[in-house]
Design a protein around this motif. Structure first.
Motif, PDB file in Angstrom:
ATOM      1  N   ALA A  12       0.815  -1.211   0.000  1.00 31.05           N
ATOM      2  CA  ALA A  12       0.000   0.000   0.000  1.00 31.05           C
ATOM      3  C   ALA A  12       0.850   1.263   0.000  1.00 31.05           C
ATOM      4  CB  ALA A  12      -0.916  -0.016   1.218  1.00 31.05           C
ATOM      5  N   ASN A  13       2.085   1.166   0.446  1.00 36.93           N
ATOM      6  CA  ASN A  13       2.905   2.363   0.594  1.00 36.93           C
ATOM      7  C   ASN A  13       3.648   2.753  -0.686  1.00 36.93           C
ATOM      8  OD1 ASN A  13       4.888   0.442   0.407  1.00 36.93           O
ATOM      9  ND2 ASN A  13       5.659   0.704   2.505  1.00 36.93           N
ATOM     10  N   GLY A  14       3.374   2.073  -1.787  1.00 30.11           N
ATOM     11  CA  GLY A  14       4.005   2.419  -3.056  1.00 30.11           C
ATOM     12  C   GLY A  14       5.373   1.790  -3.259  1.00 30.11           C
ATOM     13  N   SER A  15       5.857   1.036  -2.300  1.00 31.04           N
ATOM     14  CA  SER A  15       7.140   0.359  -2.426  1.00 31.04           C
ATOM     15  C   SER A  15       7.044  -0.713  -3.496  1.00 31.04           C
ATOM     16  CB  SER A  15       7.517  -0.259  -1.070  1.00 31.04           C
ATOM     17  OG  SER A  15       8.583  -1.150  -1.228  1.00 31.04           O
ATOM     18  N   SER A  16       8.154  -1.051  -4.085  1.00 27.62           N
ATOM     19  CA  SER A  16       8.127  -2.062  -5.138  1.00 27.62           C
ATOM     20  C   SER A  16       8.183  -3.482  -4.579  1.00 27.62           C
ATOM     21  CB  SER A  16       9.300  -1.839  -6.101  1.00 27.62           C
ATOM     22  OG  SER A  16      10.511  -1.967  -5.383  1.00 27.62           O
ATOM     23  N   LEU A  17       8.395  -3.624  -3.260  1.00 24.17           N
ATOM     24  CA  LEU A  17       8.447  -4.957  -2.664  1.00 24.17           C
ATOM     25  C   LEU A  17       7.038  -5.443  -2.358  1.00 24.17           C
ATOM     26  CD1 LEU A  17      11.370  -4.475  -0.126  1.00 24.17           C
ATOM     27  CD2 LEU A  17      11.443  -5.647  -2.320  1.00 24.17           C
ATOM     28  N   PRO A  18       6.673  -6.644  -2.824  1.00 26.98           N
ATOM     29  CA  PRO A  18       5.335  -7.154  -2.521  1.00 26.98           C
ATOM     30  C   PRO A  18       5.249  -7.605  -1.066  1.00 26.98           C
ATOM     31  CG  PRO A  18       6.572  -8.801  -3.740  1.00 26.98           C
ATOM     32  CD  PRO A  18       7.445  -7.563  -3.659  1.00 26.98           C
ATOM     33  N   ARG A  19       4.054  -7.560  -0.517  1.00 27.19           N
ATOM     34  CA  ARG A  19       3.854  -8.092   0.834  1.00 27.19           C
ATOM     35  C   ARG A  19       2.952  -9.310   0.721  1.00 27.19           C
ATOM     36  NH1 ARG A  19      -0.408  -3.740   2.441  1.00 27.19           N
ATOM     37  NH2 ARG A  19      -2.226  -5.047   2.248  1.00 27.19           N
ATOM     38  N   GLN A  20       3.061 -10.198   1.679  1.00 26.30           N
ATOM     39  CA  GLN A  20       2.279 -11.421   1.637  1.00 26.30           C
ATOM     40  C   GLN A  20       1.122 -11.312   2.629  1.00 26.30           C
ATOM     41  OE1 GLN A  20       5.043 -14.584   2.324  1.00 26.30           O
ATOM     42  NE2 GLN A  20       5.513 -14.723   0.157  1.00 26.30           N
ATOM     43  N   ARG A  21      -0.062 -11.775   2.189  1.00 26.56           N
ATOM     44  CA  ARG A  21      -1.232 -11.816   3.054  1.00 26.56           C
ATOM     45  C   ARG A  21      -1.514 -13.267   3.379  1.00 26.56           C
ATOM     46  NH1 ARG A  21      -6.016  -8.527   0.395  1.00 26.56           N
ATOM     47  NH2 ARG A  21      -6.102 -10.546  -0.598  1.00 26.56           N
ATOM     48  N   ARG A  22      -1.730 -13.559   4.626  1.00 30.80           N
ATOM     49  CA  ARG A  22      -2.004 -14.920   5.084  1.00 30.80           C
ATOM     50  C   ARG A  22      -3.453 -15.258   4.778  1.00 30.80           C
ATOM     51  NH1 ARG A  22      -2.118 -19.734   6.594  1.00 30.80           N
ATOM     52  NH2 ARG A  22      -1.555 -20.461   8.655  1.00 30.80           N
ATOM     53  N   THR A  23      -3.678 -16.416   4.243  1.00 27.23           N
ATOM     54  CA  THR A  23      -5.032 -16.922   4.036  1.00 27.23           C
ATOM     55  C   THR A  23      -5.166 -18.249   4.762  1.00 27.23           C
ATOM     56  OG1 THR A  23      -4.438 -18.031   1.969  1.00 27.23           O
ATOM     57  CG2 THR A  23      -5.301 -15.779   1.794  1.00 27.23           C
ATOM     58  N   TYR A  24      -6.414 -18.638   4.985  1.00 23.48           N
ATOM     59  CA  TYR A  24      -6.695 -19.848   5.752  1.00 23.48           C
ATOM     60  C   TYR A  24      -7.788 -20.645   5.045  1.00 23.48           C
ATOM     61  CZ  TYR A  24      -4.620 -16.826   9.305  1.00 23.48           C
ATOM     62  OH  TYR A  24      -3.793 -15.990   9.982  1.00 23.48           O
ATOM     63  N   LEU A  25      -7.691 -21.941   5.164  1.00 20.08           N
ATOM     64  CA  LEU A  25      -8.765 -22.820   4.730  1.00 20.08           C
ATOM     65  C   LEU A  25      -9.673 -23.072   5.933  1.00 20.08           C
ATOM     66  CD1 LEU A  25      -6.695 -25.343   2.588  1.00 20.08           C
ATOM     67  CD2 LEU A  25      -8.029 -23.373   1.803  1.00 20.08           C
ATOM     68  N   ILE A  26     -10.880 -23.530   5.666  1.00 18.84           N
ATOM     69  CA  ILE A  26     -11.859 -23.700   6.741  1.00 18.84           C
ATOM     70  C   ILE A  26     -11.354 -24.653   7.829  1.00 18.84           C
ATOM     71  CG2 ILE A  26     -13.170 -25.535   5.619  1.00 18.84           C
ATOM     72  CD1 ILE A  26     -15.720 -24.082   6.725  1.00 18.84           C
ATOM     73  N   GLY A  27     -10.682 -25.717   7.424  1.00 19.47           N
ATOM     74  CA  GLY A  27     -10.164 -26.678   8.402  1.00 19.47           C
ATOM     75  C   GLY A  27      -9.098 -26.072   9.304  1.00 19.47           C
ATOM     76  N   GLU A  28      -8.288 -25.192   8.734  1.00 18.49           N
ATOM     77  CA  GLU A  28      -7.249 -24.535   9.541  1.00 18.49           C
ATOM     78  C   GLU A  28      -7.872 -23.636  10.601  1.00 18.49           C
ATOM     79  OE1 GLU A  28      -3.474 -23.838   6.714  1.00 18.49           O
ATOM     80  OE2 GLU A  28      -5.334 -22.899   6.009  1.00 18.49           O
ATOM     81  N   LEU A  29      -8.881 -22.848  10.203  1.00 18.56           N
ATOM     82  CA  LEU A  29      -9.552 -21.992  11.189  1.00 18.56           C
ATOM     83  C   LEU A  29     -10.259 -22.841  12.239  1.00 18.56           C
ATOM     84  CD1 LEU A  29     -11.090 -19.022   9.182  1.00 18.56           C
ATOM     85  CD2 LEU A  29      -9.102 -19.011  10.675  1.00 18.56           C
TER      86      LEU A  29
END
Length: 147
Positions: A12-29
């Motif tokens: 979001a800050n305009g940097s060229s480095l990507p950030r990773q978003r954590r996702t979860y499957l239903i079983g993990e939650l």
């Protein structure tokens, strides 16, 4: 056993480095919060969670994890689903909180506290009535034994 995939999104800050978003499957939650997948699907049906869909697979994001955590905490505290939904919607509108949101939360908590006090008094009254019935039954039983 599946491992969640981190999604790469532009920062979001305009940097060229990507950030990773954590996702979860239903079983993990489900494992994380020690609930069944059916419970999670129920909260989804009630509008408390909104996972992304990829075919038949539900992909939960961090926001969903936090909402599930708040929902389960609210249920433990005796909140109704409508009250939980109200608090979550206020949180979504103002994530850092605002006076209206906090005042409403305090109203809900005061109501819960009052209900619990009434329930405690009802339990104390019922215990006194049970003690009285028990005492009378023992007295009658003792008289019957002497006859």
């Amino acid at each position: 056993m599946s491992i969640s995939k981190a999604e790469v999104t532009p920062p979001a800050n305009g940097s060229s480095l990507p950030r990773q978003r954590r996702t979860y499957l239903i079983g993990e939650l489900a494992r994380m919060f020690e609930v069944t997948p059916r419970t999670i699907r129920f909260y989804e049906q009630e509008g408390l969670l909104a996972p992304e869909r990829r075919g038949q697979t539900r992909i939960y994001h961090e926001k969903d994890r936090v909402r599930l955590k708040l929902t389960l905490r609210g249920k433990r505290l005796g909140f109704s689903l409508a009250e939980i939904r109200e608090v979550i919607e206020m949180y979504d509108a103002m994530p850092d909180g605002n006076a209206r949101q906090l005042k409403r939360l305090l109203e809900i908590l005061a109501d819960k506290r009052n209900n619990m006090e009434r329930q405690l008094e009802d339990i104390r009254l019922m215990q006194r009535e049970l003690d009285d019935v028990e005492m009378r039954a023992r007295e009658v039983l003792e008289r019957l034994g002497q006859a």
